[in-house]
Design a protein around this motif. Structure first.
Motif, PDB file in Angstrom:
ATOM      1  N   THR A  99       0.845  -1.191   0.000  1.00  0.00           N
ATOM      2  CA  THR A  99       0.000   0.000   0.000  1.00  0.00           C
ATOM      3  C   THR A  99       0.885   1.246   0.000  1.00  0.00           C
ATOM      4  OG1 THR A  99      -1.456  -1.279   1.447  1.00  0.00           O
ATOM      5  CG2 THR A  99      -1.969   1.063   1.145  1.00  0.00           C
TER       6      THR A  99
ATOM      7  N   HIS B  96      -5.508  -4.785  23.163  1.00  0.00           N
ATOM      8  CA  HIS B  96      -5.456  -6.125  22.571  1.00  0.00           C
ATOM      9  C   HIS B  96      -4.048  -6.714  22.565  1.00  0.00           C
ATOM     10  CE1 HIS B  96      -9.624  -6.440  21.233  1.00  0.00           C
ATOM     11  NE2 HIS B  96      -9.559  -5.146  20.967  1.00  0.00           N
ATOM     12  N   ALA B  97      -3.114  -6.033  23.202  1.00  0.00           N
ATOM     13  CA  ALA B  97      -1.720  -6.514  23.205  1.00  0.00           C
ATOM     14  C   ALA B  97      -1.231  -6.739  21.779  1.00  0.00           C
ATOM     15  CB  ALA B  97      -1.581  -7.807  24.023  1.00  0.00           C
ATOM     16  N   GLU B 124     -11.615  -8.469   7.315  1.00  0.00           N
ATOM     17  CA  GLU B 124     -10.317  -8.956   7.787  1.00  0.00           C
ATOM     18  C   GLU B 124      -9.335  -9.054   6.618  1.00  0.00           C
ATOM     19  OE1 GLU B 124     -10.203 -12.763   9.872  1.00  0.00           O
ATOM     20  OE2 GLU B 124      -8.051 -12.888   9.471  1.00  0.00           O
ATOM     21  N   ARG B 128      -5.752  -7.185   6.140  1.00  0.00           N
ATOM     22  CA  ARG B 128      -4.501  -7.942   5.972  1.00  0.00           C
ATOM     23  C   ARG B 128      -3.745  -7.499   4.719  1.00  0.00           C
ATOM     24  NH1 ARG B 128      -3.422 -12.159   9.278  1.00  0.00           N
ATOM     25  NH2 ARG B 128      -5.104 -12.799  10.694  1.00  0.00           N
ATOM     26  N   TYR B 129      -4.476  -7.278   3.620  1.00  0.00           N
ATOM     27  CA  TYR B 129      -3.789  -6.866   2.390  1.00  0.00           C
ATOM     28  C   TYR B 129      -3.309  -5.421   2.483  1.00  0.00           C
ATOM     29  CZ  TYR B 129      -4.263 -11.133  -0.236  1.00  0.00           C
ATOM     30  OH  TYR B 129      -4.098 -12.414  -0.671  1.00  0.00           O
ATOM     31  N   TRP B 130      -4.110  -4.561   3.090  1.00  0.00           N
ATOM     32  CA  TRP B 130      -3.670  -3.164   3.260  1.00  0.00           C
ATOM     33  C   TRP B 130      -2.377  -3.107   4.076  1.00  0.00           C
ATOM     34  CZ3 TRP B 130      -5.469   1.551   1.405  1.00  0.00           C
ATOM     35  CH2 TRP B 130      -4.911   2.683   1.991  1.00  0.00           C
ATOM     36  N   LEU B 131      -2.273  -3.960   5.090  1.00  0.00           N
ATOM     37  CA  LEU B 131      -1.122  -3.935   5.996  1.00  0.00           C
ATOM     38  C   LEU B 131       0.006  -4.876   5.563  1.00  0.00           C
ATOM     39  CD1 LEU B 131      -2.935  -3.803   9.475  1.00  0.00           C
ATOM     40  CD2 LEU B 131      -1.889  -1.900   8.198  1.00  0.00           C
ATOM     41  N   THR B 139       4.250 -10.749  16.501  1.00  0.00           N
ATOM     42  CA  THR B 139       2.867 -11.068  16.892  1.00  0.00           C
ATOM     43  C   THR B 139       2.182 -12.103  16.025  1.00  0.00           C
ATOM     44  OG1 THR B 139       1.906  -9.382  15.455  1.00  0.00           O
ATOM     45  CG2 THR B 139       2.528  -8.691  17.682  1.00  0.00           C
ATOM     46  N   GLY B 140       2.722 -12.378  14.848  1.00  0.00           N
ATOM     47  CA  GLY B 140       1.979 -13.222  13.918  1.00  0.00           C
ATOM     48  C   GLY B 140       0.752 -12.516  13.370  1.00  0.00           C
ATOM     49  N   TYR B 141       0.684 -11.213  13.594  1.00  0.00           N
ATOM     50  CA  TYR B 141      -0.342 -10.304  13.067  1.00  0.00           C
ATOM     51  C   TYR B 141      -1.718 -10.451  13.712  1.00  0.00           C
ATOM     52  CZ  TYR B 141       3.212  -9.840   9.432  1.00  0.00           C
ATOM     53  OH  TYR B 141       4.395  -9.647   8.779  1.00  0.00           O
ATOM     54  N   ASP B 142      -1.973 -11.540  14.389  1.00  0.00           N
ATOM     55  CA  ASP B 142      -3.330 -11.843  14.850  1.00  0.00           C
ATOM     56  C   ASP B 142      -3.944 -10.712  15.664  1.00  0.00           C
ATOM     57  OD1 ASP B 142      -5.308 -13.135  16.876  1.00  0.00           O
ATOM     58  OD2 ASP B 142      -5.066 -14.608  15.270  1.00  0.00           O
ATOM     59  N   LYS B 143      -3.232 -10.305  16.690  1.00  0.00           N
ATOM     60  CA  LYS B 143      -3.798  -9.295  17.598  1.00  0.00           C
ATOM     61  C   LYS B 143      -3.812  -7.908  16.953  1.00  0.00           C
ATOM     62  CE  LYS B 143      -2.648 -11.969  21.701  1.00  0.00           C
ATOM     63  NZ  LYS B 143      -3.977 -12.584  21.818  1.00  0.00           N
ATOM     64  N   ILE B 145      -4.616  -7.398  13.790  1.00  0.00           N
ATOM     65  CA  ILE B 145      -5.832  -7.390  12.981  1.00  0.00           C
ATOM     66  C   ILE B 145      -7.054  -7.180  13.887  1.00  0.00           C
ATOM     67  CG2 ILE B 145      -7.236  -8.724  11.346  1.00  0.00           C
ATOM     68  CD1 ILE B 145      -4.340  -7.949  10.362  1.00  0.00           C
ATOM     69  N   THR B 146      -7.072  -7.883  14.999  1.00  0.00           N
ATOM     70  CA  THR B 146      -8.188  -7.738  15.942  1.00  0.00           C
ATOM     71  C   THR B 146      -8.293  -6.298  16.433  1.00  0.00           C
ATOM     72  OG1 THR B 146      -7.797 -10.005  16.659  1.00  0.00           O
ATOM     73  CG2 THR B 146      -9.174  -8.644  18.090  1.00  0.00           C
ATOM     74  N   GLN B 149      -9.732  -4.085  13.720  1.00  0.00           N
ATOM     75  CA  GLN B 149     -11.173  -4.333  13.574  1.00  0.00           C
ATOM     76  C   GLN B 149     -11.952  -3.679  14.711  1.00  0.00           C
ATOM     77  OE1 GLN B 149     -10.769  -8.681  13.390  1.00  0.00           O
ATOM     78  NE2 GLN B 149     -11.745  -8.653  11.359  1.00  0.00           N
TER      79      GLN B 149
ATOM     80  N   TYR C 646      -0.103 -11.730  26.324  1.00  0.00           N
ATOM     81  CA  TYR C 646       1.269 -11.793  25.827  1.00  0.00           C
ATOM     82  C   TYR C 646       1.753 -13.231  25.695  1.00  0.00           C
ATOM     83  CZ  TYR C 646       1.266  -6.812  25.820  1.00  0.00           C
ATOM     84  OH  TYR C 646       0.934  -5.517  25.511  1.00  0.00           O
ATOM     85  N   GLN C 652       1.347 -17.167  18.916  1.00  0.00           N
ATOM     86  CA  GLN C 652       0.970 -16.755  17.557  1.00  0.00           C
ATOM     87  C   GLN C 652       2.192 -16.336  16.741  1.00  0.00           C
ATOM     88  OE1 GLN C 652      -1.752 -13.876  19.118  1.00  0.00           O
ATOM     89  NE2 GLN C 652      -3.562 -15.144  18.725  1.00  0.00           N
ATOM     90  N   GLY C 653       3.057 -15.565  17.399  1.00  0.00           N
ATOM     91  CA  GLY C 653       4.250 -15.090  16.691  1.00  0.00           C
ATOM     92  C   GLY C 653       5.176 -16.235  16.322  1.00  0.00           C
ATOM     93  N   VAL C 656       3.851 -18.153  13.317  1.00  0.00           N
ATOM     94  CA  VAL C 656       4.013 -17.493  12.020  1.00  0.00           C
ATOM     95  C   VAL C 656       5.485 -17.501  11.587  1.00  0.00           C
ATOM     96  CG1 VAL C 656       3.770 -15.293  10.797  1.00  0.00           C
ATOM     97  CG2 VAL C 656       1.878 -16.194  12.168  1.00  0.00           C
ATOM     98  N   ALA C 688       1.072  -9.926   6.550  1.00  0.00           N
ATOM     99  CA  ALA C 688      -0.230 -10.108   7.206  1.00  0.00           C
ATOM    100  C   ALA C 688      -1.204 -10.908   6.353  1.00  0.00           C
ATOM    101  CB  ALA C 688      -0.818  -8.740   7.549  1.00  0.00           C
ATOM    102  N   SER C 689      -1.135 -10.723   5.025  1.00  0.00           N
ATOM    103  CA  SER C 689      -2.100 -11.414   4.164  1.00  0.00           C
ATOM    104  C   SER C 689      -1.705 -12.862   3.879  1.00  0.00           C
ATOM    105  CB  SER C 689      -2.254 -10.637   2.849  1.00  0.00           C
ATOM    106  OG  SER C 689      -0.986 -10.327   2.305  1.00  0.00           O
TER     107      SER C 689
END
Lengths: 286, 158, 762
Positions: A99, B96-97, B124, B128-131, B139-143, B145-146, B149, C646, C652-653, C656, C688-689
């Motif tokens: 983006t 959301h940590a 979602e 994900r695509y924007w970011l 973080t593995g992105y999970d938190k 994204i939450t 949202q 945490y 999660q981290g 991935v 992320a995607s």
């Protein structure tokens, strides 16, 4: 290192023509700045073309669309009529980087970076786009497929730069599509890219087609045999297989960190077929 | 040659600075204007840690020259909270940590804000695509994204 | 049991807002590269363009003459060190290698090896100066691959490297630094009892930790020889120890401040720039700042090993594992010290197996020296074993979770690497995975589901924290282990609970090396485990001190007084005295004996292993070989989650990072021995995607040797993904992939070979 931001085409040409060292055109900078940081290039002069009106406009011209060379991908995405007319070109431009990169990257820069893996180039070539070049001897038009000659090698003469692109008028029942293969979902350079533009008649038979492949040869290819393979067909299974075979046959890729020769050839056939199916689907519903 | 003299608006304030041609906007922000919230992770536009907006458009400040931004408006992470009030995205990231080490966080926040300004109700997948241009290794992105949202929902409610 | 209750609240186990959070979402937090000092110079490193070359000469005279250059350093600025392993903190380091890794001496041993460094008044001048340094190299043949490096006749990196652990002692040097072995039972007898035996060879590529923040340091040395350093590191005491040794300085003369750290994952446990910045500053008598470029991070800081692993396992027809054998060859990079030892120890650790033998080799080659990466060594060996476990399950027709359950290590199991386990949570993680909706979601053609488990020991170690009661009764908490992922939140919650005060009355910071006693680094999943133990100890001192002071005030015996619910009070309520809170006591601190505080100084023992099980669904595009992760669930034993959010974040981290390792990440070398993908673009970490939501299930099987039951959680999450994804790939395609990464060209080739173009034959 000098930086200039002229406000006219003539001004840019004069600067480029008068440069006594390596002069670089700056549009979005998403390739140039990376190469500068990595010491790949050390230009004496940077000519920023973003303050030139013609490079920043999207306008209708004789039923087609003229796109300034420094219009960003993000701006193209937000241009609804253009997206409607040339969805493949816009989606290709929108695959260049993130983006953030979309906020800067341009069609002119993508082409003039001289990479055979440039995402927007196969789409532009499939679309039949013509680049308008300006130089010390005036302006000239050059089909996009003739602009890039090989990696980092362009057909631009000294002092010339790309001002804009003209996308031709859209006949009814025609559309384009672009697909690329990357290992991740985003952020990679195309391992293979395929742009297809198709027109069909009322019965759904393909009357015209252009097929272009990226990242499978030293330059982006316009594959006439692949187009011939589907013209006259309704893109049935046999036509799809002919298309894929012609696409594969045209590939002359390298083995590198992004993909093997064998992989690129295989996937070129797959993507050409998939892109054609999307273009066909779009064309039928117009 | 002499340095370029540049005037711009950063986080609502007029600023002026001198820079060499090869200095990026990120260099200027961090080294000259002392706005070190924008981070340098790669200097090639591949990590998004230096994300800022330029006239409202999300960009990597490592891919913009300092001398290009004359007369333009730049927003960085330092301008996101208003007074004592954190932006809803900042607040949700905390709740959301959505950060561990925190180096990518400014870039994610700036990018997420740019998304929600254009699309107040993203899916979602859209988030994900924007970011996708913002790398996070913790973080593995999970938190993240939450948090985006949740912030979007809160911002829609006003 | 610890915890005194609070003013009606317990913070441990809740999702508190991290105390360092506001600074991190506003850009205020200062990471390594965010520190500056007046008059500072910029330092840059000249790096070898060759993977293997003798350094004939280095001429720095032209660089030194360049206006603005204030110091140039080379090998001549570092004393040589003898080859011996000596303790540095809890690690054993061979400083002969360390000094050569930070600055090449006789030879450049990998592309990117530091050869010289300059400090100048600007980055532009420093870069110019590097180009003026004239290095004459005698280019030598190089070796990159681990198997090739072990061959007789391979280019030898170190003439004095003789394989340790083999008899008789070799009389010629080689690239094999050592052979290690663990065994229990009689491996041959074990295989004789097996009804089914599976033997496979696996290969994994080296992968980088991929922290987003490049290495950064600011150092200043005064005329009197005292020094101060600000650095992004996982262990500032370790930085201090290494720098003191390499530069011949007293430890007490160097004060190291831990900057906020932008990720480490093990990669920031060693020194690269720090001794160079100090040496440059000592020479220039100016502060020197150094920051690596991303390319330098990839080329010159540690990835983890690539490896070749052979596994042979035997089971009875009713599914009991009876024999496990493995041979591990791990790349160490240019200097010995791959994580093959923990790889050997972890290989079969999740299971109870009577007969085990695992052999490992530590092999040098012309690559950057490996550094720790999250459960160092374990993901590689356990990936191989988990792949074979799945094959055994298929051969026996036993559900893969059931098979793991039948063989799971549990309390009382004797591990092949030595100890008898206390309580373990593997069975609970398997059970909780089986109960998920994910486990029962239907799959389509070209989709597959995989499961794998993983083990990591965790460690404790030397830890020092302090709690200081301020004049208003608030508490300053100081820890000495850098906080990478929410440590301050966890420790503040423990302190608040221990003292029975509100969480927001505790302000935790990371102290510098001069402010606390020695702390081993943040690594081994130890910081929350050990730090919370030390906090309990420090709080105990405060409570007992307050009870003693109250005894004097109230003219009672100390043992008649207790600290509970945030108050000092008589055990038997009395009308004569009013219970005193920490705030009350703070007001009278001066009159009752002076400042109130406690210091927890421990060598934490009793770290409990954490086991996890991962479940993944994926889909393969049969025409392109591309893999999409559809669903992902992690279940792992945390013992007790001090801060559940945490803890989930670690799960999660890690998952991935494991996805990246399994599918796309790798170091790609050309025939010239140079790294071809030294950037985020072509290194291909997950974005992320690329990934779905990662469901995290926190299992809590208390560690009896910790006051709250805590187990370290940070490393185990990267162990199971490689096996889980490989197993899912097998289920999606019918092909057992034995080489990582399972990148599209490899996958498509395998599909074509088995099923023809486009997977048509399936």
């Amino acid at each position: 290192m000098r930086y200039e931001a002229p406000e006219s085409v003539q001004g840019a040409v004069a600067l480029l023509a008068a440069a006594n060292g390596d002069a670089r055109v700056l549009a979005g900078g998403t390739d140039l700045l990376v190469q500068m940081r990595a010491d790949v290039v050390e230009p004496e002069l940077i000519v920023d073309i973003k303050r030139i009106r013609e490079t920043r406009a999207v306008t209708q011209e004789n039923g087609g669309w003229r796109i300034g060379a420094a219009v960003t991908g993000a701006e193209l995405k937000e241009h609804a009529p253009l997206k409607q007319a040339w969805p493949g070109v816009v989606e290709a431009a929108n695959l260049i980087g993130s983006t953030q990169v979309q906020g800067r990257a341009t069609l002119g820069g993508n082409l003039c970076n001289g990479s055979p893996a440039a995402d927007s180039v196969p789409a532009l070539i499939a679309a039949g786009a013509v680049a308008k070049l300006a130089g010390p001897h005036g302006q000239r038009d050059l089909p996009v497929e003739d602009v890039m000659l090989g990696p980092r090698t362009l057909a631009l003469r000294p002092g010339e730069f790309v001002v804009s692109f003209l996308l031709p008028p859209r006949p009814p029942r025609s559309a384009d599509a672009y697909l690329r293969f990357i290992p991740r979902t985003e952020m990679d350079i195309a391992v293979v890219g395929a742009g297809v533009s198709i027109a069909v008649d009322g019965a759904g038979t393909i009357t015209a087609a252009r097929v272009s492949l990226g990242a499978v040869a030293p330059r982006v290819l316009l594959v006439a045999e692949a187009a011939q393979a589907i013209i006259g067909s309704r893109l049935d299974d046999a036509a799809q297989e002919r298309l894929a075979a012609a696409a594969r046959a045209a590939c002359r890729p390298i083995d590198d960190k992004r993909g093997t020769t064998e992989f690129r050839v295989d996937v070129a056939g797959v993507l050409a077929r998939r892109a054609a199916l999307i273009a066909m689907d779009r064309a039928r519903t117009r | 040659m002499a340095k370029h003299h540049v005037e711009a608006i950063v986080n609502g304030d007029p600023v002026e600075f001198l820079c060499e041609t090869e200095e990026t906007l990120l260099d200027v922000l961090r080294d000259t204007l002392h706005l070190t919230g924008s981070k340098e992770g790669c200097s090639s536009g591949d990590c998004g840690a230096c994300s800022v907006t330029l006239d409202g458009r999300l960009v990597c400040s490592c891919l913009v020259l300092g001398c290009e931004v004359g007369g333009r408006t730049i927003e960085t992470i330092e301008g996101m909270a208003k007074g004592e009030t954190l932006h809803p995205l900042q607040q949700r990231f905390l709740e959301h940590a959505a950060l561990q080490c925190g180096i990518c966080t400014p870039g994610f926040l700036v990018a997420s804000k740019a998304l929600l300004e254009r699309n107040p109700n993203p899916t979602e997948t859209e988030i994900r695509y924007w970011l996708a241009g913002n790398l996070c290794r913790c973080t593995g992105y999970d938190k993240i994204i939450t948090a985006v949202q949740d912030a979007a929902g809160a911002m829609r409610k006003g | 049991m610890a915890g005194n209750g609070t003013n009606g609240q317990q913070y441990v186990g809740t999702r508190t807002i991290r105390p360092d959070g506001a600074d991190k979402v506003t850009g205020r937090a200062r990471f390594g590269a965010d520190y500056n000092l007046a008059g500072q110079l910029i330092g840059k490193v000249l790096r070898s363009p060759h993977p293997h070359a003798r350094i004939v000469s280095i001429d720095t005279s032209k660089a030194e003459a360049l206006p603005g250059v204030k110091a140039v350093i080379t090998r001549d600025d570092f004393a040589d060190m003898p080859s011996e392993f000596i303790p540095a903190g809890e690690m054993m380091m061979n400083y002969k290698d360390v000094t050569r890794n930070v600055m090449a001496r006789e030879k450049a041993l990998y592309e990117g090896h530091a050869v010289a460094a300059v400090a100048a008044t600007s980055a532009v001048i420093a870069k110019k100066a590097l180009k003026l340094i004239d290095v004459t190299y005698d280019v030598l043949p190089h070796v990159i691959d681990v198997v090739e490096a072990m061959q007789p006749g391979a280019p030898i990196l170190h003439d004095d490297l003789f394989t340790v652990g083999v008899e008789p002692k070799p009389d010629r040097p080689s690239n094999v630094a050592k052979r290690v072995e663990i065994s229990q039972g009689d491996i041959d007898a074990g295989f004789k009892r097996a009804d089914v035996i599976v033997e496979r060879e696996f290969k994994t590529a080296p992968v980088h930790q991929g922290y987003i923040e490049p290495h950064a340091v600011l150092a200043t040395v005064s005329e009197d020889g005292s020094a101060e350093v600000w650095v992004s590191t996982q262990g500032h005491y370790i930085v201090r120890a290494h720098c003191a040794r390499l530069l011949g300085m007293d430890i007490g003369k160097i004060r190291v401040n831990a900057a906020e750290i932008g990720g480490g994952f093990g990669g920031k446990t060693v020194v690269y720039l720090e001794p160079l910045a100090l040496a440059l500053s000592r020479k220039a008598k100016r502060p020197v700042k150094m920051v690596m470029s991303r390319e330098e991070v990839f080329k010159a800081s540690g990835p983890t090993s690539g490896a070749v692993v052979k596994v042979k396992m035997g089971a009875t027809k009713d599914g009991k594992f009876v024999a496990g054998w493995a041979e591990l060859k791990y790349q160490a990079g240019a200097f010995q010290g791959s994580p093959v030892q923990p790889g050997v120890m972890c290989a079969y650790a999740p299971y109870e197996i009577e007969h085990v033998k695992v052999v490992g080799y530590d092999v040098v080659s012309n690559r950057p020296k490996v550094a720790a990466y999250r459960a160092p060594g374990a993901p590689i060996s356990e990936y191989a074993v988990e792949s074979v476990v799945d094959e055994i399950a298929k051969k026996l027709g036993i559900d893969p979770i059931q098979l793991r359950m039948m063989n799971a290590a549990h309390e009382g199991t004797k591990a092949a690497y030595g100890p008898k386990f206390g309580p373990l949570g593997l069975e609970e993680t398997l059970n909780s995975i089986k109960k998920t909706e994910h486990w029962n979601t239907p799959l389509r053609k070209w989709q597959g589901r995989g499961v794998a488990s993983g083990f990591w020991f965790n460690i404790g170690g030397e830890t020092c924290v302090s709690l200081t009661v301020n004049e208003d009764g608030t508490v300053s908490l100081m820890a000495g282990t850098p906080d990478i992922g929410g440590l301050r939140a966890s420790l503040a919650a423990v302190a608040a609970d221990e003292l029975g005060i509100p969480y927001d009355k505790v302000r935790p910071i990371i102290g510098d090396t001069g402010s606390l006693g020695f702390n081993f680094l943040t690594g081994g999943s130890r910081s929350a485990f050990s730090g919370s133990m030390a906090i309990v100890e420090a709080a105990k001192q405060i409570k007992s001190e307050l009870c003693a002071r109250a005894a004097k005030l109230w003219e009672m015996k100390p043992d008649e007084i207790e600290y509970a619910g945030g108050h000092v009070k008589p055990k038997v309520a009395s009308e004569k005295v009013t219970p005193m809170s920490l705030v009350d006591f703070a007001k009278v601190a001066g009159k009752t004996g002076g400042p109130i505080g406690g210091v927890g100084r421990i060598n934490a023992q009793g770290a409990g292993p954490s086991l996890g099980t991962h479940l993944v669904d994926l889909e393969v595009d049969p025409e392109t070989g591309r893999v999409t992760i559809l669903r992902y669930t992690v279940a792992q034993d945390a013992g007790k989650a001090l801060h559940p959010a945490y803890v989930e974040g670690q799960f999660q981290g890690g998952a991935v990072q494991g996805i990246g390792w399994a599918l796309n990440e790798e170091y790609i070398y050309g025939a010239d021995g140079k790294l071809q993908n030294a950037g985020f673009l072509d290194y291909r970490m997950p974005v992320a995607s690329d990934v779905p939501k990662i469901d995290a299930i926190v299992v809590e099987v208390a560690n009896p040797r910790h006051p709250y039951g805590v187990r370290g959680v940070g490393e185990t999450p990267i162990v199971p993904p490689l096996g889980a994804i490989a197993n899912a790939m097998e289920n999606a395609t019918g092909i057992r992939f034995t080489e990582l990464p399972m990148s599209p060209p490899k996958v498509l080739k395998a599909l074509k070979e088995k099923y023809g173009a486009g997977g048509a034959g399936r």
